[in-house]
Design a protein around this motif. Structure first.
Motif, PDB file in Angstrom:
ATOM      1  N   PHE A 121       0.492  -1.186   0.333  1.00  0.00           N
ATOM      2  CA  PHE A 121       0.210   0.285   0.104  1.00  0.00           C
ATOM      3  C   PHE A 121       0.788   0.725  -0.163  1.00  0.00           C
ATOM      4  N   ALA A 122       0.622   2.290  -0.956  1.00  0.00           N
ATOM      5  CA  ALA A 122       1.446   3.394  -0.808  1.00  0.00           C
ATOM      6  C   ALA A 122       0.608   4.738   0.233  1.00  0.00           C
ATOM      7  N   ASP A 123       0.574   4.961   0.524  1.00  0.00           N
ATOM      8  CA  ASP A 123      -0.202   5.922   1.226  1.00  0.00           C
ATOM      9  C   ASP A 123      -0.154   7.759   0.807  1.00  0.00           C
ATOM     10  N   LEU A 124      -1.420   8.552   0.280  1.00  0.00           N
ATOM     11  CA  LEU A 124      -1.206   8.605  -1.220  1.00  0.00           C
ATOM     12  C   LEU A 124      -2.272   9.973  -0.391  1.00  0.00           C
ATOM     13  N   PRO A 125      -2.392  11.319  -0.757  1.00  0.00           N
ATOM     14  CA  PRO A 125      -3.452  12.235  -0.473  1.00  0.00           C
ATOM     15  C   PRO A 125      -4.857  11.672  -1.064  1.00  0.00           C
ATOM     16  N   PHE A 126      -4.457  10.930  -2.133  1.00  0.00           N
ATOM     17  CA  PHE A 126      -6.260  10.251  -2.544  1.00  0.00           C
ATOM     18  C   PHE A 126      -6.381   9.193  -1.147  1.00  0.00           C
ATOM     19  N   GLY A 127      -5.922   8.495  -0.684  1.00  0.00           N
ATOM     20  CA  GLY A 127      -5.915   7.033   0.226  1.00  0.00           C
ATOM     21  C   GLY A 127      -5.129   5.986   0.084  1.00  0.00           C
ATOM     22  N   ARG A 128      -5.002   5.162   0.799  1.00  0.00           N
ATOM     23  CA  ARG A 128      -4.387   3.686   0.542  1.00  0.00           C
ATOM     24  C   ARG A 128      -4.068   3.254  -0.717  1.00  0.00           C
ATOM     25  N   ILE A 129      -3.699   3.443  -1.342  1.00  0.00           N
ATOM     26  CA  ILE A 129      -3.190   2.493  -2.580  1.00  0.00           C
ATOM     27  C   ILE A 129      -2.507   1.067  -2.819  1.00  0.00           C
ATOM     28  N   ALA A 130      -3.401   0.172  -2.669  1.00  0.00           N
ATOM     29  CA  ALA A 130      -2.801  -0.978  -3.298  1.00  0.00           C
ATOM     30  C   ALA A 130      -2.577  -1.220  -4.395  1.00  0.00           C
ATOM     31  N   TYR A 131      -1.397  -1.645  -4.375  1.00  0.00           N
ATOM     32  CA  TYR A 131      -0.308  -2.382  -5.706  1.00  0.00           C
ATOM     33  C   TYR A 131       0.291  -3.406  -5.296  1.00  0.00           C
ATOM     34  N   VAL A 132       0.794  -4.309  -6.293  1.00  0.00           N
ATOM     35  CA  VAL A 132       1.550  -5.196  -6.262  1.00  0.00           C
ATOM     36  C   VAL A 132       2.686  -4.614  -7.774  1.00  0.00           C
ATOM     37  N   GLU A 133       4.106  -5.586  -6.982  1.00  0.00           N
ATOM     38  CA  GLU A 133       5.326  -4.564  -7.563  1.00  0.00           C
ATOM     39  C   GLU A 133       5.936  -6.252  -7.750  1.00  0.00           C
ATOM     40  N   ARG A 134       6.211  -6.172  -8.610  1.00  0.00           N
ATOM     41  CA  ARG A 134       7.124  -7.250  -9.337  1.00  0.00           C
ATOM     42  C   ARG A 134       8.835  -6.888 -10.544  1.00  0.00           C
ATOM     43  N   GLY A 135      10.125  -7.234 -10.827  1.00  0.00           N
ATOM     44  CA  GLY A 135      10.907  -7.039 -11.061  1.00  0.00           C
ATOM     45  C   GLY A 135      11.968  -5.271 -10.793  1.00  0.00           C
ATOM     46  N   SER A 136      12.900  -5.312 -12.036  1.00  0.00           N
ATOM     47  CA  SER A 136      13.970  -4.270 -11.252  1.00  0.00           C
ATOM     48  C   SER A 136      13.603  -3.575 -13.005  1.00  0.00           C
ATOM     49  N   GLY A 137      14.385  -2.154 -12.841  1.00  0.00           N
ATOM     50  CA  GLY A 137      15.454  -1.315 -13.595  1.00  0.00           C
ATOM     51  C   GLY A 137      13.885  -0.136 -14.766  1.00  0.00           C
ATOM     52  N   GLU A 138      13.364  -0.167 -15.917  1.00  0.00           N
ATOM     53  CA  GLU A 138      13.090   0.726 -16.106  1.00  0.00           C
ATOM     54  C   GLU A 138      11.035   0.018 -15.902  1.00  0.00           C
ATOM     55  N   ALA A 139      10.989   0.793 -15.403  1.00  0.00           N
ATOM     56  CA  ALA A 139       8.842   1.001 -14.846  1.00  0.00           C
ATOM     57  C   ALA A 139       7.755   0.619 -16.146  1.00  0.00           C
ATOM     58  N   ALA A 140       6.902  -0.528 -15.769  1.00  0.00           N
ATOM     59  CA  ALA A 140       6.405  -0.266 -16.874  1.00  0.00           C
ATOM     60  C   ALA A 140       4.390  -0.788 -15.748  1.00  0.00           C
ATOM     61  N   LEU A 141       3.591  -0.097 -16.741  1.00  0.00           N
ATOM     62  CA  LEU A 141       2.492   0.181 -15.498  1.00  0.00           C
ATOM     63  C   LEU A 141       1.248  -0.623 -16.464  1.00  0.00           C
ATOM     64  N   PHE A 142       0.608  -1.183 -15.090  1.00  0.00           N
ATOM     65  CA  PHE A 142      -0.486  -2.248 -16.103  1.00  0.00           C
ATOM     66  C   PHE A 142      -1.234  -1.140 -15.151  1.00  0.00           C
ATOM     67  N   LEU A 143      -3.150  -1.561 -16.086  1.00  0.00           N
ATOM     68  CA  LEU A 143      -3.773  -0.595 -15.493  1.00  0.00           C
ATOM     69  C   LEU A 143      -5.328  -1.575 -16.323  1.00  0.00           C
ATOM     70  N   HIS A 144      -6.069  -2.213 -14.960  1.00  0.00           N
ATOM     71  CA  HIS A 144      -6.853  -3.194 -15.108  1.00  0.00           C
ATOM     72  C   HIS A 144      -7.890  -2.200 -15.701  1.00  0.00           C
ATOM     73  N   GLY A 145      -9.442  -3.269 -15.489  1.00  0.00           N
ATOM     74  CA  GLY A 145     -10.398  -2.808 -15.906  1.00  0.00           C
ATOM     75  C   GLY A 145     -11.215  -3.016 -14.977  1.00  0.00           C
ATOM     76  N   ALA A 146     -12.646  -3.491 -15.528  1.00  0.00           N
ATOM     77  CA  ALA A 146     -13.969  -3.033 -14.526  1.00  0.00           C
ATOM     78  C   ALA A 146     -14.588  -4.311 -14.473  1.00  0.00           C
ATOM     79  N   PRO A 147     -14.894  -5.182 -13.354  1.00  0.00           N
ATOM     80  CA  PRO A 147     -15.155  -5.305 -11.598  1.00  0.00           C
ATOM     81  C   PRO A 147     -13.632  -5.219 -11.272  1.00  0.00           C
ATOM     82  N   LEU A 148     -12.488  -5.446 -11.904  1.00  0.00           N
ATOM     83  CA  LEU A 148     -11.349  -6.270 -11.301  1.00  0.00           C
ATOM     84  C   LEU A 148     -10.013  -5.343 -10.795  1.00  0.00           C
ATOM     85  N   ASN A 149      -9.185  -5.601 -10.901  1.00  0.00           N
ATOM     86  CA  ASN A 149      -8.569  -5.033  -9.787  1.00  0.00           C
ATOM     87  C   ASN A 149      -6.635  -5.414 -10.640  1.00  0.00           C
ATOM     88  N   GLY A 150      -5.401  -5.278 -10.129  1.00  0.00           N
ATOM     89  CA  GLY A 150      -4.248  -5.417 -10.091  1.00  0.00           C
ATOM     90  C   GLY A 150      -4.320  -7.017 -10.714  1.00  0.00           C
TER      91      GLY A 150
END
Length: 326
Positions: free
Chosen positions: A52-81
């Motif tokens: 979880f990242a504590d942000l002004p928006f709330g506690r945002i859940a995320y999963v992270e794997r790997g290293s180096g340059e970043a890739a961001l994966f954005l899901h659909g509804a009613p799904l999640n990461g």
């Protein structure tokens, strides 16, 4: 009557967000792919990796794997990461893969009056990337995640290296007609109750939603249904936010965006489930001719809205191909 409508309207209307003009730019997706991982990530492992990242928006859940340059994966509804687990299995050797849960979906925890509209989701992603010290990303997006990806890209082009879009909203088709009954259920306050039925009747989830968005709904596993549906019905606040997420799909969040997309310098690849009846192949062709640096369209035979979950090898192959462009 509303419940009967829900069951009869293919279930794909849950998708929030729920040929080519130039034939030489289209392929049907029969290229070779590498072997699948020997131990695919399951729900238990994905849950254990959740942060979880504590942000002004709330506690945002995320999963992270790997290293180096970043890739961001954005899901659909009613799904999640969790939607991107297979792609992350295959791509974490090449990128630092980050899969957040949007506000109002998944396991992110946000305050009662936080906006859940697409522009607020894009702003949340900026804050998340800043918290993770990520300056630039390759974006992979599906469904309503594609809406957020387009907004993010035009507002923060310096932070986007490449964009891979699967079946998603376009300015002329947002929200698509088949999503409107679900928006009406959200307005009536019945959508969360209908989704909660999946938790006690997994066969219902497969025969309605699963049949509409997967080529083979029998592979829509019990643990996957639990992982997607459980948080959406977990409290009165989460139910209200699930409804609010859908209500924020109109008016069209992409209205007026086309001129900005036409000025984009970001390399874009479009990979489209050919059998999706929510976002048609015409939507893919629209994106292909709108983005100046489109790398063309790959149509996936038999693929429906959430084909990236069934065919992660296709996503991995196309992402690696696109990433070599820059």
């Amino acid at each position: 009557m509303r419940r009967r409508q829900f069951l009869m309207l293919t279930g794909a209307t849950f998708a929030a967000g729920v040929v080519s003009a130039c034939v030489s730019r289209v392929d049907t997706g029969r290229g070779a792919v590498g072997p699948a991982p020997s131990q695919p990530t399951d729900a238990e492992a994905f849950r254990a990796a959740r942060r979880f990242a504590d942000l002004p928006f709330g506690r945002i859940a995320y999963v992270e794997r790997g290293s180096g340059e970043a890739a961001l994966f954005l899901h659909g509804a009613p799904l999640n990461g969790f939607q991107w687990r297979g792609a992350m299995d295959r791509l974490s050797a090449y990128r630092r893969c980050v899969a957040p849960d949007f506000m109002g979906l998944g396991y992110s925890q946000v305050p009662e009056h936080q906006s859940l509209a697409a522009d607020a989701q894009a702003a949340m992603l900026v804050a998340l990337l800043d918290a993770l010290a990520i300056s630039k990303v390759d974006i992979v997006a599906s469904d309503s995640g594609g809406t957020v990806a387009q907004l993010f890209m035009v507002r923060h082009p310096e932070r986007v290296r490449t964009l891979l879009l699967t079946n998603c909203d376009t300015e002329p088709n947002s929200p698509p007609p088949k999503v409107m009954p679900v928006i009406e259920m959200a307005r009536a306050g019945t959508l969360a109750d209908a989704t909660a039925q999946w938790l006690t009747d997994k066969a219902l989830a497969r025969s309605t939603f699963g049949a509409a968005v997967f080529r083979d709904p029998s592979r829509f596993a019990d643990e996957t249904i639990e992982y997607y549906a459980r948080p959406l019905a977990s409290s009165p606040l989460r139910r209200a936010q699930y409804h609010a997420f859908h209500l924020a799909l109109e008016p069209n969040p992409l209205a007026g965006i086309e001129p900005e997309l036409k000025r984009s310098k970001v390399p874009v690849r479009i990979v489209w489930g050919a059998d999706d009846d929510i976002f048609s192949t015409a939507d893919a062709s629209y994106l292909d001719r709108t983005f100046p640096r489109s790398q063309g369209v790959r149509f996936v035979p038999g693929g429906k809205l959430f084909f990236p979950e069934e065919f992660p090898d296709v996503i991995a192959e196309e992402a690696r191909r696109l990433w070599r462009v820059v």
